[in-house]
Write a protein that holds these residues in place. Structure first.
Motif, PDB file in Angstrom:
ATOM      1  N   HIS A 153      -3.398  63.965 -22.541  1.00 41.88           N
ATOM      2  CA  HIS A 153      -2.949  65.407 -22.196  1.00 41.88           C
ATOM      3  C   HIS A 153      -1.973  65.195 -20.984  1.00 41.88           C
ATOM      4  O   HIS A 153      -1.294  66.247 -20.550  1.00 41.88           O
TER       5      HIS A 153
ATOM      6  N   HIS B 127      -5.182  70.798 -25.122  1.00 47.54           N
ATOM      7  CA  HIS B 127      -6.065  71.611 -24.450  1.00 47.54           C
ATOM      8  C   HIS B 127      -6.748  70.811 -23.419  1.00 47.54           C
ATOM      9  O   HIS B 127      -7.780  71.426 -22.559  1.00 47.54           O
ATOM     10  N   GLY B 128      -6.711  69.454 -23.067  1.00 50.71           N
ATOM     11  CA  GLY B 128      -7.162  68.650 -22.164  1.00 50.71           C
ATOM     12  C   GLY B 128      -8.485  68.017 -22.788  1.00 50.71           C
ATOM     13  O   GLY B 128      -8.775  68.174 -23.965  1.00 50.71           O
ATOM     14  N   CYS B 129      -9.246  67.162 -22.144  1.00 58.18           N
ATOM     15  CA  CYS B 129     -10.383  66.693 -22.648  1.00 58.18           C
ATOM     16  C   CYS B 129     -11.463  66.129 -21.636  1.00 58.18           C
ATOM     17  O   CYS B 129     -11.458  66.826 -20.383  1.00 58.18           O
TER      18      CYS B 129
ATOM     19  N   LYS C 297     -10.190  66.776 -17.777  1.00 63.43           N
ATOM     20  CA  LYS C 297     -10.675  67.935 -17.091  1.00 63.43           C
ATOM     21  C   LYS C 297     -11.666  67.859 -15.869  1.00 63.43           C
ATOM     22  O   LYS C 297     -11.364  68.365 -15.066  1.00 63.43           O
TER      23      LYS C 297
ATOM     24  N   PRO D 231     -15.208  75.372 -17.079  1.00 62.77           N
ATOM     25  CA  PRO D 231     -15.128  74.364 -18.277  1.00 62.77           C
ATOM     26  C   PRO D 231     -14.597  73.119 -17.947  1.00 62.77           C
ATOM     27  O   PRO D 231     -14.486  72.331 -18.801  1.00 62.77           O
TER      28      PRO D 231
ATOM     29  N   GLU E 268     -13.066  78.766 -22.687  1.00 59.73           N
ATOM     30  CA  GLU E 268     -12.586  77.391 -22.654  1.00 59.73           C
ATOM     31  C   GLU E 268     -14.253  76.297 -22.461  1.00 59.73           C
ATOM     32  O   GLU E 268     -14.158  75.297 -22.357  1.00 59.73           O
ATOM     33  N   SER E 269     -15.291  77.187 -23.156  1.00 57.50           N
ATOM     34  CA  SER E 269     -16.739  76.463 -22.638  1.00 57.50           C
ATOM     35  C   SER E 269     -17.537  77.019 -23.914  1.00 57.50           C
ATOM     36  O   SER E 269     -17.171  77.831 -24.795  1.00 57.50           O
TER      37      SER E 269
ATOM     38  N   ILE F 232     -18.230  69.210 -22.539  1.00 59.83           N
ATOM     39  CA  ILE F 232     -16.604  69.628 -22.317  1.00 59.83           C
ATOM     40  C   ILE F 232     -15.711  69.891 -23.437  1.00 59.83           C
ATOM     41  O   ILE F 232     -15.713  69.025 -24.400  1.00 59.83           O
ATOM     42  N   VAL F 233     -15.015  70.884 -23.721  1.00 59.70           N
ATOM     43  CA  VAL F 233     -14.290  71.108 -24.942  1.00 59.70           C
ATOM     44  C   VAL F 233     -12.909  70.610 -24.499  1.00 59.70           C
ATOM     45  O   VAL F 233     -12.350  70.513 -23.466  1.00 59.70           O
ATOM     46  N   GLY F 234     -12.245  70.177 -25.637  1.00 57.13           N
ATOM     47  CA  GLY F 234     -10.851  69.615 -25.350  1.00 57.13           C
ATOM     48  C   GLY F 234     -10.209  69.315 -26.782  1.00 57.13           C
ATOM     49  O   GLY F 234     -10.948  69.782 -27.698  1.00 57.13           O
ATOM     50  N   ASP F 235      -9.085  68.571 -26.750  1.00 54.46           N
ATOM     51  CA  ASP F 235      -8.564  68.161 -27.990  1.00 54.46           C
ATOM     52  C   ASP F 235      -8.293  66.685 -28.011  1.00 54.46           C
ATOM     53  O   ASP F 235      -7.904  66.153 -27.054  1.00 54.46           O
TER      54      ASP F 235
ATOM     55  N   LEU G 295      -9.529  69.855 -32.231  1.00 52.91           N
ATOM     56  CA  LEU G 295     -10.244  70.419 -31.109  1.00 52.91           C
ATOM     57  C   LEU G 295     -11.808  69.855 -31.283  1.00 52.91           C
ATOM     58  O   LEU G 295     -12.349  69.604 -32.349  1.00 52.91           O
TER      59      LEU G 295
ATOM     60  N   ALA H 206     -17.054  67.175 -26.415  1.00 53.62           N
ATOM     61  CA  ALA H 206     -17.688  66.021 -26.074  1.00 53.62           C
ATOM     62  C   ALA H 206     -19.319  66.056 -25.731  1.00 53.62           C
ATOM     63  O   ALA H 206     -19.662  66.832 -24.758  1.00 53.62           O
TER      64      ALA H 206
END
Lengths: 838, 121
Positions: A486, A517-519, A523, A545, B18-19, B61-64, B69, B72
């Motif tokens: 990212h 979106h980040g990871c 993050k 988050p 975001e969570s 943690i949410v992400g892509d 999407l 983790a």
């Protein structure tokens, strides 16, 4: 077709290397392989023999295991000495039987040369070659004081180190006027002597021992030809090696005038069925007493058995790079300038304790040889110049001068020719590395496993990495320093972006400088950077988050999804009342309690919803969060110090509390641990911490970048006899510089190891303010300290934040998969197997 | 296939941007994720991490990862797809997924009766 028999005689490093090489070749399938070793132990690393007294065992030093031999169908006969070879019958004879052979490889090595001195055969006159020798030295050293090594060469100094490791007063006696006469010149030898004497080893040069007799104060007395003498409790002869050629002699192979089994360029002896490799072999009237040439011979013999006529042994470079008793010594090529017309450049810095000498060709263009003492930094570059005949720069002296403003020019990987030898242990050239990359290796690890480069002594690892990185880059493979998919930036770069642009949220950072979106990598990294820069509450809506679960819920998640709680106990000092509160809370919530290594108390097994309730009670009793969940300051361990201890010279507890209160809550690339010891006895183990402080009678000594745990590292002494204010200002700067420049999840120890210029550079930045940022670092630290808040206090006071701690937002029930069992009077999670069937 | 039952599990104000949050359903614990800017802002998958064997996924943690999407796991960091429940690191492992919809202030999950029977918490 029946298999042929190959017999390898000798199971040392070279014999082992031969087997490793040969077993993987096509010809191995045609042979039944037997190997005979006279020692009862499987081949081990003799180069690092002195580590045996530093705690290494045979297993640590072993080159392989019996299972590996079995796997390769090699029949290993240990403790079975070959007594003769019957060349007519083609049989090898041992006390246990006769073994037919089609080919023999002699890898019998060498034995220590014991000078013919009267009395050299009495008890406590020993040699230094095998693990059995070391056991004998250890036994002889019990309860006595002084050990003497005869021989001031490479092996002699190794042996002196071994004696020192055993706690003996070590002496070295050398016949020549200086130490390491083969590798060093007079100035180099003088400096090495000074450095070694500073380490407590006494050196006696120009001494010829005439006899060894009984001593008065010690067991033995050595009388020298100049009528002086030296008493000793044990004497170790380490005055060179002689080829072990007894077997070859008795079966009539050609032997050199001064010993050694004569071999040709293919490592074949005078009998074409018999090869000789390693220190027992004499090539062109020379014995090669280093492991790398022995390995080359092993590969040559293996190739020969595969009918490969191209491989040959044509001599070897005898350059050496060593750390003897901790002192760097390097010797390259024609170190003594014996080439006609050779010219010298010498730089002797008696102040810094470094010596460098370059031997240059008459036309000034090529490096013929070099000597280094005290600093092997330039060694790799010099070796490449010498081995590859690379043209020297117009001012070659910069190669050995101390790094000045611009730093000494290192030889970039691009300047090396394809034939440049990168790893001499496994004979890997730059060309081999390029081939490996072209064949599909795309990272350092793959290149290492493909070519074996840097898997021997490891001395070439930095050079290898440079070559691999440069070659990958050339092929358009990005050597990525990006933290994740990212952000195309390193942590340090992100830090600058955040700081310089005043970015306060992840959202705006990724919008401007990232994608997606980040990871779970970027993050938390950004969360930590934002916390360092702006120090806002980590539970603020924008930051929630970003945090790992431990940071989000300000507790440490355990294997069953419950959490542990570690309140701060600064310096490990706690009142009885507070202890009682911890006990009462633990009892009420049925928490498992354990004392941590950081002098605190860990309470395990709290569910998510219990966390705010528990903290409400703890805060009411005066506790604060301990940040055990964060990448931040953990604890400052301390001993009891001068307030109680008879030996303490400063108030270590007071200083520990002051430091812990100052830096608590500081977010950093990884966790940080401190310790303060009240005297030099070092009971707080400060030298294994990121920041270690040890009291002196004048103030404090500061140590930095130590580590315990997985990769222990002794902290480096950074500054001495500081007063309280100087100490805190130095720590402010070191920590802030670390926070700003380290990579994600990089502990201070690794940060230091990767820092260009290392300890000296860090000292320059912090103590001399060479970058002019000292003030700024301190101000930044002051602003973080000024905005500190106990995260748990502000959380329990805020109903919105407390909502986060509901197990299920729509149901009061507890987590149904937590199962417990009792053990030693406390509860703990039930083993997984029980949980699954529950 | 059995019929979908729509069950209210949370309010809009319970969601965390975001969570994730954990909710209880008749089919066991579920993890509900809220990504306000995305095309599909709500996702729900099982809360139980089959690798770590604990109810924890809502706390990851949410992400892509390459556009997919994911969340983790906070225990051993494996990634689970928010749309399919598939574990990215081990193709033999996956978690259940649920349909989600917003109805005014209520967040509802679509639960199949079969899922209710098949799911042991």
């Amino acid at each position: 077709m029946a298999k042929k028999n190959l017999i390898v005689i000798g199971n040392g490093m070279v014999g082992h290397h031969f087997l490793e090489q040969f077993a993987d070749t096509p010809a191995a399938a045609d042979y039944t392989i037997h190997v005979f070793g006279e020692e009862p132990l499987i081949a081990y690393d003799r180069v690092h023999l002195s580590e045996y007294f530093g705690g290494s065992t045979h297993a640590d030093l072993a080159m392989g295991t019996a299972d590996q031999y079995t796997e390769k169908q090699i029949q290993l006969h240990l403790d079975e000495q070959v007594t003769d070879i019957d060349r007519d019958q083609r049989e090898v004879i041992t006390p246990k039987g006769r073994y037919r052979y089609d080919a023999v490889v002699l890898a019998t090595g060498s034995y220590p040369f014991v000078p013919p001195i009267q009395g050299n055969d009495q008890p406590h006159c020993l040699v230094y070659r095998t693990l059995a020798d070391l056991d004998a030295i250890r036994a002889s050293s019990e309860g006595v004081k002084r050990g003497v090594v005869v021989g001031g060469g490479l092996l002699g100094l190794e042996a002196a180190n071994a004696l020192k490791c055993l706690g003996l007063e070590a002496h070295v006696v050398e016949f020549a006027p200086r130490l390491m006469p083969v590798q060093l010149d007079s100035d180099g030898g003088t400096l090495l002597r000074r450095k070694i004497e500073e380490l407590g080893v006494q050196v006696h040069t120009e001494k010829a021992t005439t006899e060894i007799v009984a001593g008065d104060e010690h067991r033995l007395r050595m009388n020298f030809s100049d009528e002086s003498h030296l008493e000793a409790d044990l004497i170790v002869f380490s005055a060179g090696i002689r080829p072990q050629d007894t077997l070859a002699r008795s079966c009539g192979l050609e032997i050199g005038e001064r010993g050694g089994i004569v071999i040709d360029d293919y490592c074949t002896t005078s009998d074409p069925q018999i090869f000789a490799i390693g220190e027992c072999a004499l090539w062109s009237n020379r014995i090669f007493g280093l492991v790398a040439p022995g390995y080359t011979m092993a590969r040559t013999a293996s190739a020969r058995l595969n009918q490969d006529t191209e491989a040959s042994f044509v001599g070897a470079d005898m350059s050496t790079k060593l750390k003897l008793l901790g002192v760097d010594v390097g010797s390259i090529g024609d170190a003594h300038a014996s080439t006609p017309g050779a010219r010298n450049i010498r730089f002797n810095d008696e102040q810094a304790g470094t010596y460098g000498r370059l031997v240059i060709s008459e036309d000034g263009k090529k490096l013929l040889g070099a000597i280094l003492v005290g600093d092997n930094g330039p060694y790799d570059t010099l070796l490449q110049y010498a081995l590859n005949g690379i043209d020297l720069p117009a001012n070659p002296e910069v190669l050995i001068l101390p790094a000045s403003e611009g730093g000494a020019p290192t030889l970039g990987p691009d300047a090396l020719p394809e034939t440049a030898s990168i790893c001499s242990c496994h004979n890997v050239t730059k060309g081999d590395i390029c081939c490996a990359i072209d064949a599909g290796c795309t990272d350092l690890g793959a290149v290492k496993s493909q070519t074996k480069a840097s898997t021997g002594c490891g001395g070439c690892s930095a050079l290898l990495k440079n070559v691999v990185d440069a070659e990958l880059e050339k092929r358009g493979v990005e050597v990525s320093k990006d933290i994740c998919e990212h952000f195309a930036y390193s942590r340090q770069e992100l830090f600058h972006l955040v700081k310089v642009n005043g970015i306060r949220t992840f959202h705006s950072l990724i919008e401007q400088y990232g994608k997606g979106h980040g990871c779970d990598i970027c993050k938390p990294t950004v969360g930590s950077i934002l916390a360092t820069c702006w120090n806002e509450h980590i539970m603020a809506t924008d930051h929630v988050p970003l945090q790992d679960t431990n940071d989000t819920f300000m507790a440490n998640m355990q294997k069953n999804g419950t959490y542990s709680i570690v309140p701060r106990v600064p310096g490990g000092e706690i009142t009885p009342d507070k202890l009682i509160v911890l006990g009462e809370v633990a009892k009420e919530y049925n928490l498992y309690t354990k004392i941590t290594g950081g002098q605190r108390i860990d309470l395990f097994g709290a569910t998510l919803s219990e966390l705010p309730e528990i903290w409400e009670k703890l805060i009411a009793a005066g506790f604060e969060t301990g940040h055990a969940y964060g990448k931040s300051l953990r604890t400052v361990k301390s001993c009891v110090g001068s307030t109680w201890c008879r030996y303490g010279v400063q108030d270590s507890v007071g200083m520990a509390i002051r430091l812990e209160d100052r830096y608590k809550g500081l977010r950093s690339p990884h966790k940080i641990k401190f310790a303060v010891s009240g005297c030099t006895r070092e009971c707080a183990e400060a030298q294994s911490k990121d920041i270690g402080v040890i009291a002196t009678d004048k103030g404090w000594n500061l140590y930095v970048c130590g580590n315990g745990g997985m990769r222990p590292r002794h902290a480096d002494l950074f500054a001495t006899d500081l007063n309280d204010e100087q100490l805190i200002s130095a720590i402010d700067r070191v920590l802030m510089f670390y926070v700003r420049t380290a990579d994600r999840l990089q502990r201070t120890s690794v940060w230091m190891e990767n820092m260009e210029g290392g300890l000296d550079y860090l000292k320059d930045v912090v103590l001399n303010d060479s970058l002019g940022i000292g003030e700024e670092l301190e101000q930044h630290m002051a602003s973080i300290i000024g905005t500190y808040q106990c995260e748990w206090k502000s959380t329990v006071e805020d109903p919105e934040k407390r909502k986060r701690f509901r197990e299920f937002v729509n149901d009061e029930r507890k987590d149904p998969v937590q199962h417990w069992v009792e053990e030693r009077g406390q509860r703990r999670p039930a083993p997984k197997a029980e949980t699954e069937t529950a | 296939m059995s019929d979908l039952q729509w069950i209210t599990v949370a309010r809009q104000s319970d969601l965390i941007a975001e969570s994730g949050i954990a909710v209880w359903t008749p089919a066991g614990p579920a993890a509900l994720f809220y990504l306000p800017g995305s095309k599909q802002p709500l996702y729900a998958i099982g809360h139980y991490d089959p690798i770590g064997k604990a109810n924890v996924l809502a706390r990851g943690i949410v992400g892509d990862i390459k556009g997919e999407l994911v969340v983790a796991s906070p225990l051993y960091k494996q990634h689970f797809s928010l749309s399919t429940g598939q574990c990215l690191e081990d193709e033999t492992v996956s978690v259940p997924t649920f349909e989600v919809q917003r109805d005014g202030d209520d967040i509802k999950l679509g639960i199949r009766v079969k899922q209710v029977e098949g799911c042991a918490a």
